[in-house]
Enzyme design. Structure first.
Site, PDB file in Angstrom:
ATOM      1  CG  HIS A   1      -0.024   0.130   2.645  1.00  0.00           C
ATOM      2  ND1 HIS A   1       0.510  -1.167   3.652  1.00  0.00           N
ATOM      3  CD2 HIS A   1       0.928   1.393   2.999  1.00  0.00           C
ATOM      4  CE1 HIS A   1       1.121  -0.845   4.138  1.00  0.00           C
ATOM      5  NE2 HIS A   1       0.777   0.945   3.956  1.00  0.00           N
TER       6      HIS A   1
ATOM      7  CG  HIS B   1       7.108   5.154   0.905  1.00  0.00           C
ATOM      8  ND1 HIS B   1       6.510   5.949   1.075  1.00  0.00           N
ATOM      9  CD2 HIS B   1       7.214   3.829   2.038  1.00  0.00           C
ATOM     10  CE1 HIS B   1       6.480   6.061   3.006  1.00  0.00           C
ATOM     11  NE2 HIS B   1       6.972   4.448   2.694  1.00  0.00           N
TER      12      HIS B   1
HETATM   13  P1  2AM Z   1       6.120   2.936   6.291  1.00  0.00           P
HETATM   14  O1  2AM Z   1       5.920   1.332   5.174  1.00  0.00           O
HETATM   15  O2  2AM Z   1       7.199   3.160   5.193  1.00  0.00           O
HETATM   16  O3  2AM Z   1       7.493   2.598   7.426  1.00  0.00           O
HETATM   17  C1  2AM Z   1       1.379   1.442   8.749  1.00  0.00           C
HETATM   18  O4  2AM Z   1       2.636   1.340   9.373  1.00  0.00           O
HETATM   19  C2  2AM Z   1       1.929   2.398   7.626  1.00  0.00           C
HETATM   20  O5  2AM Z   1       1.880   3.469   8.227  1.00  0.00           O
HETATM   21  C3  2AM Z   1       3.160   2.266   6.614  1.00  0.00           C
HETATM   22  O6  2AM Z   1       2.702   2.195   5.824  1.00  0.00           O
HETATM   23  C4  2AM Z   1       3.966   2.866   7.555  1.00  0.00           C
HETATM   24  O7  2AM Z   1       4.629   3.492   6.530  1.00  0.00           O
HETATM   25  C5  2AM Z   1       3.204   4.290   7.695  1.00  0.00           C
HETATM   26  N1  2AM Z   1       3.486   4.649   9.031  1.00  0.00           N
HETATM   27  C6  2AM Z   1       4.140   4.313  10.305  1.00  0.00           C
HETATM   28  N2  2AM Z   1       4.258   5.454  11.040  1.00  0.00           N
HETATM   29  C7  2AM Z   1       4.304   6.218  10.512  1.00  0.00           C
HETATM   30  C8  2AM Z   1       4.653   7.487  10.951  1.00  0.00           C
HETATM   31  N3  2AM Z   1       4.293   8.336  11.923  1.00  0.00           N
HETATM   32  N4  2AM Z   1       4.243   8.971  10.059  1.00  0.00           N
HETATM   33  C9  2AM Z   1       3.981   8.183   8.932  1.00  0.00           C
HETATM   34  N5  2AM Z   1       3.971   7.175   8.511  1.00  0.00           N
HETATM   35  C10 2AM Z   1       3.836   5.963   9.020  1.00  0.00           C
END
Ligand code: 2AM
Length: 176
Positions: A44, A127
């Site tokens: 996602h 991303h």
């Molecule tokens: P990531 O894949 O780059 O780690 C569930 O955890 C989703 O939320 C993931 O896509 C994660 O990104 C994102 N995520 C987790 N913590 C976050 C934060 N503090 N700010 C923005 N996105 C976050």
């Protein structure tokens, strides 16, 4: 007893074909970088991350999202990268349509208006995380760009799973 909560976020979720192509890139990257491949059905793009929200407040998210109107757009997934600070290999877009930034802005404003603060420590950069706990390599695998027609966004929740963290869609809203 503390009220039950869920760790939730708003996201774009690809259909089966796009998810399959992303997973193929992930498997190729895993051969070079090791780490842990994200499951195909959990790939996602996060639009807004809320973190832990009390279950009684989840309907507020639905109400806030239902008030939004936005049009469909297409994403071109044509680049990938490695982030050393969190050991993630990701796929993303060299450029993306203004509708995506507008959708993210509208979602974040609607959530803030509903009293649901969104994590904003990082500027929005669309991303798809492909690998976690990956090692840096000189070059990631090349791939043909992927055309992703986006016609909805979803509310998703993360929860611990035997192979790391699992993500599941709770509900979604159409782009018109
Ligand atoms: P990531 O894949 O780059 O780690 C569930 O955890 C989703 O939320 C993931 O896509 C994660 O990104 C994102 N995520 C987790 N913590 C976050 C934060 N503090 N700010 C923005 N996105 C976050």
């Amino acid at each position: 007893m503390a009220e039950a909560s869920q760790r939730v976020f708003l996201a774009l979720w690809p259909g089966a074909e796009v998810a399959g192509r992303l997973q193929h890139i992930a498997l190729e990257a895993e051969k070079r970088c090791g780490g842990r491949c994200m499951r195909r059905d959990t790939l996602h793009i996060t639009l807004a991350f809320l973190g832990e929200v009390a279950e009684s407040r989840l309907p507020l998210i639905g109400e806030a999202m239902a008030s939004l109107q936005a049009g469909r757009f297409r994403l071109r997934i044509d680049t990938s990268g490695y982030w050393a600070h969190n050991h993630i290999v990701w796929a993303g877009c060299r450029a993306w349509p203004a509708q995506l930034d507008a959708l993210v802005g509208d979602i974040r404003c609607a959530l803030a208006d509903a009293g649901l603060p969104v994590a904003t420590e990082n500027a929005f950069f669309p991303h798809v995380t492909l690998l976690r706990k990956a090692q840096a390599v000189a070059a990631l695998p090349e791939f043909e760009s992927i055309d992703w027609p986006v016609d909805a966004w979803v509310l998703a929740a993360s929860s611990p799973a035997s192979d790391g963290v699992g993500y599941r869609r709770l509900t979604g809203w159409p782009l018109t």
